[in-house]
Design a protein around this motif. Structure first.
Motif, PDB file in Angstrom:
ATOM      1  N   LEU A 124      -8.297   9.331  -2.530  1.00 41.81           N
ATOM      2  CA  LEU A 124      -7.784  10.100  -1.400  1.00 41.81           C
ATOM      3  C   LEU A 124      -8.584  11.377  -1.189  1.00 41.81           C
ATOM      4  N   LYS A 125      -8.704  11.749   0.080  1.00 40.10           N
ATOM      5  CA  LYS A 125      -9.443  12.929   0.493  1.00 40.10           C
ATOM      6  C   LYS A 125      -8.499  13.872   1.243  1.00 40.10           C
ATOM      7  N   PRO A 126      -8.830  15.151   1.272  1.00 40.21           N
ATOM      8  CA  PRO A 126      -7.977  16.083   2.035  1.00 40.21           C
ATOM      9  C   PRO A 126      -7.796  15.660   3.492  1.00 40.21           C
ATOM     10  N   GLU A 127      -8.807  15.037   4.072  1.00 41.84           N
ATOM     11  CA  GLU A 127      -8.694  14.612   5.473  1.00 41.84           C
ATOM     12  C   GLU A 127      -7.755  13.416   5.654  1.00 41.84           C
ATOM     13  N   ASP A 128      -7.256  12.846   4.570  1.00 38.87           N
ATOM     14  CA  ASP A 128      -6.235  11.805   4.668  1.00 38.87           C
ATOM     15  C   ASP A 128      -4.833  12.390   4.823  1.00 38.87           C
ATOM     16  N   THR A 129      -4.714  13.701   4.729  1.00 34.31           N
ATOM     17  CA  THR A 129      -3.423  14.356   4.887  1.00 34.31           C
ATOM     18  C   THR A 129      -2.854  14.083   6.272  1.00 34.31           C
ATOM     19  N   ALA A 130      -1.645  13.536   6.312  1.00 29.50           N
ATOM     20  CA  ALA A 130      -1.023  13.157   7.580  1.00 29.50           C
ATOM     21  C   ALA A 130       0.370  12.600   7.307  1.00 29.50           C
ATOM     22  N   VAL A 131       1.109  12.429   8.377  1.00 28.98           N
ATOM     23  CA  VAL A 131       2.319  11.618   8.310  1.00 28.98           C
ATOM     24  C   VAL A 131       1.907  10.173   8.574  1.00 28.98           C
ATOM     25  N   TYR A 132       2.302   9.288   7.675  1.00 25.70           N
ATOM     26  CA  TYR A 132       1.940   7.881   7.782  1.00 25.70           C
ATOM     27  C   TYR A 132       3.132   7.087   8.315  1.00 25.70           C
ATOM     28  N   TYR A 133       2.869   6.325   9.357  1.00 22.63           N
ATOM     29  CA  TYR A 133       3.905   5.559  10.027  1.00 22.63           C
ATOM     30  C   TYR A 133       3.663   4.059   9.848  1.00 22.63           C
ATOM     31  N   CYS A 134       4.704   3.367   9.510  1.00 19.54           N
ATOM     32  CA  CYS A 134       4.703   1.912   9.474  1.00 19.54           C
ATOM     33  C   CYS A 134       5.053   1.396  10.880  1.00 19.54           C
ATOM     34  N   ALA A 135       4.449   0.295  11.272  1.00 15.97           N
ATOM     35  CA  ALA A 135       4.711  -0.246  12.595  1.00 15.97           C
ATOM     36  C   ALA A 135       4.697  -1.763  12.558  1.00 15.97           C
ATOM     37  N   ALA A 136       5.455  -2.349  13.464  1.00 11.91           N
ATOM     38  CA  ALA A 136       5.518  -3.804  13.614  1.00 11.91           C
ATOM     39  C   ALA A 136       5.147  -4.174  15.039  1.00 11.91           C
ATOM     40  N   GLY A 137       4.312  -5.183  15.167  1.00 13.32           N
ATOM     41  CA  GLY A 137       3.892  -5.617  16.492  1.00 13.32           C
ATOM     42  C   GLY A 137       3.863  -7.130  16.594  1.00 13.32           C
ATOM     43  N   GLY A 138       4.103  -7.623  17.780  1.00 14.29           N
ATOM     44  CA  GLY A 138       4.122  -9.062  17.969  1.00 14.29           C
ATOM     45  C   GLY A 138       2.740  -9.685  17.952  1.00 14.29           C
ATOM     46  N   SER A 139       1.717  -8.866  18.165  1.00 13.60           N
ATOM     47  CA  SER A 139       0.364  -9.396  18.231  1.00 13.60           C
ATOM     48  C   SER A 139      -0.572  -8.646  17.298  1.00 13.60           C
ATOM     49  N   TYR A 140      -1.227  -9.352  16.429  1.00 16.29           N
ATOM     50  CA  TYR A 140      -2.237  -8.762  15.548  1.00 16.29           C
ATOM     51  C   TYR A 140      -3.407  -8.232  16.364  1.00 16.29           C
ATOM     52  N   TYR A 141      -3.683  -8.856  17.499  1.00 16.87           N
ATOM     53  CA  TYR A 141      -4.856  -8.502  18.292  1.00 16.87           C
ATOM     54  C   TYR A 141      -4.619  -7.312  19.213  1.00 16.87           C
ATOM     55  N   SER A 142      -3.364  -6.966  19.447  1.00 14.38           N
ATOM     56  CA  SER A 142      -3.034  -5.808  20.291  1.00 14.38           C
ATOM     57  C   SER A 142      -2.336  -4.754  19.449  1.00 14.38           C
ATOM     58  N   PHE A 143      -2.925  -4.462  18.328  1.00 13.80           N
ATOM     59  CA  PHE A 143      -2.303  -3.554  17.361  1.00 13.80           C
ATOM     60  C   PHE A 143      -2.820  -2.146  17.628  1.00 13.80           C
ATOM     61  N   ASN A 144      -2.139  -1.456  18.529  1.00 13.86           N
ATOM     62  CA  ASN A 144      -2.495  -0.080  18.844  1.00 13.86           C
ATOM     63  C   ASN A 144      -1.225   0.709  19.101  1.00 13.86           C
ATOM     64  N   VAL A 145      -1.379   2.016  19.271  1.00 12.44           N
ATOM     65  CA  VAL A 145      -0.210   2.890  19.407  1.00 12.44           C
ATOM     66  C   VAL A 145       0.693   2.420  20.553  1.00 12.44           C
ATOM     67  N   GLN A 146       0.086   1.976  21.633  1.00 13.90           N
ATOM     68  CA  GLN A 146       0.873   1.587  22.802  1.00 13.90           C
ATOM     69  C   GLN A 146       1.500   0.214  22.639  1.00 13.90           C
ATOM     70  N   GLY A 147       0.963  -0.583  21.731  1.00 12.84           N
ATOM     71  CA  GLY A 147       1.372  -1.980  21.656  1.00 12.84           C
ATOM     72  C   GLY A 147       2.403  -2.322  20.606  1.00 12.84           C
ATOM     73  N   MET A 148       2.890  -1.341  19.880  1.00 15.73           N
ATOM     74  CA  MET A 148       3.829  -1.619  18.797  1.00 15.73           C
ATOM     75  C   MET A 148       5.256  -1.809  19.318  1.00 15.73           C
ATOM     76  N   ASP A 149       5.959  -2.715  18.662  1.00 12.36           N
ATOM     77  CA  ASP A 149       7.344  -2.974  19.033  1.00 12.36           C
ATOM     78  C   ASP A 149       8.311  -2.038  18.306  1.00 12.36           C
ATOM     79  N   TYR A 150       7.988  -1.741  17.058  1.00  7.16           N
ATOM     80  CA  TYR A 150       8.886  -0.924  16.240  1.00  7.16           C
ATOM     81  C   TYR A 150       8.086   0.048  15.385  1.00  7.16           C
ATOM     82  N   TRP A 151       8.706   1.209  15.155  1.00  7.98           N
ATOM     83  CA  TRP A 151       8.086   2.257  14.339  1.00  7.98           C
ATOM     84  C   TRP A 151       9.054   2.747  13.277  1.00  7.98           C
ATOM     85  N   GLY A 152       8.509   3.115  12.126  1.00  5.36           N
ATOM     86  CA  GLY A 152       9.280   3.851  11.159  1.00  5.36           C
ATOM     87  C   GLY A 152       9.247   5.330  11.494  1.00  5.36           C
ATOM     88  N   LYS A 153       9.957   6.123  10.694  1.00  4.73           N
ATOM     89  CA  LYS A 153      10.023   7.568  10.943  1.00  4.73           C
ATOM     90  C   LYS A 153       8.907   8.337  10.256  1.00  4.73           C
TER      91      LYS A 153
END
Length: 123
Positions: free
Chosen positions: A86-115
């Motif tokens: 791990l590097k200092p630049e990895d510092t962030a809030v990490y979010y788990c996400a579920a999407g119906g399509s592996y190929y459209s896996f982007n912020v706009q394309g997710m169906d569900y998000w964790g907190k």
């Protein structure tokens, strides 16, 4: 009601490791591509890694390739993110996400998000 609950974040020194977990409920887990995004302070949320429904396909952002590993256990409805070197630049809030399509896996394309779970890497 779909829930994605992340755990495993914390404070770690540079060069250290953490393992994040995301437990899913309320959805047919094995039908979803799963993945992780992160958001550092003052920055936009960005893609980190994804895994298809069976675990046979994965992809990573260039910034984490070779250091992070995603995996899933469909019997436990859980996806994992092993983070090494791990590097200092990895510092962030990490979010788990579920999407119906592996190929459209982007912020706009997710169906569900964790907190999210906070990862802080000290130098």
């Amino acid at each position: 009601q779909v829930q994605l609950v992340e755990s495993g974040g914390g404070l770690v020194q540079a060069g250290g490791s953490l393992r994040l977990s995301c437990a899913a409920s309320g959805l047919t887990f094995s039908r979803y591509a799963m993945g992780w995004f992160r958001q550092a302070p003052g920055k936009e949320r960005e893609f980190v890694t994804r895994i298809n429904w069976s675990g046979g396909w994965t992809s990573y952002a260039d910034s984490v390739k070779g250091r992070f590993t995603i995996s899933r256990d469909n019997a436990k409805n859980t996806v994992y993110l092993q983070m090494n070197s791990l590097k200092p630049e990895d510092t962030a809030v990490y979010y788990c996400a579920a999407g119906g399509s592996y190929y459209s896996f982007n912020v706009q394309g997710m169906d569900y998000w964790g907190k999210g779970t906070l990862v802080t890497v000290s130098s």
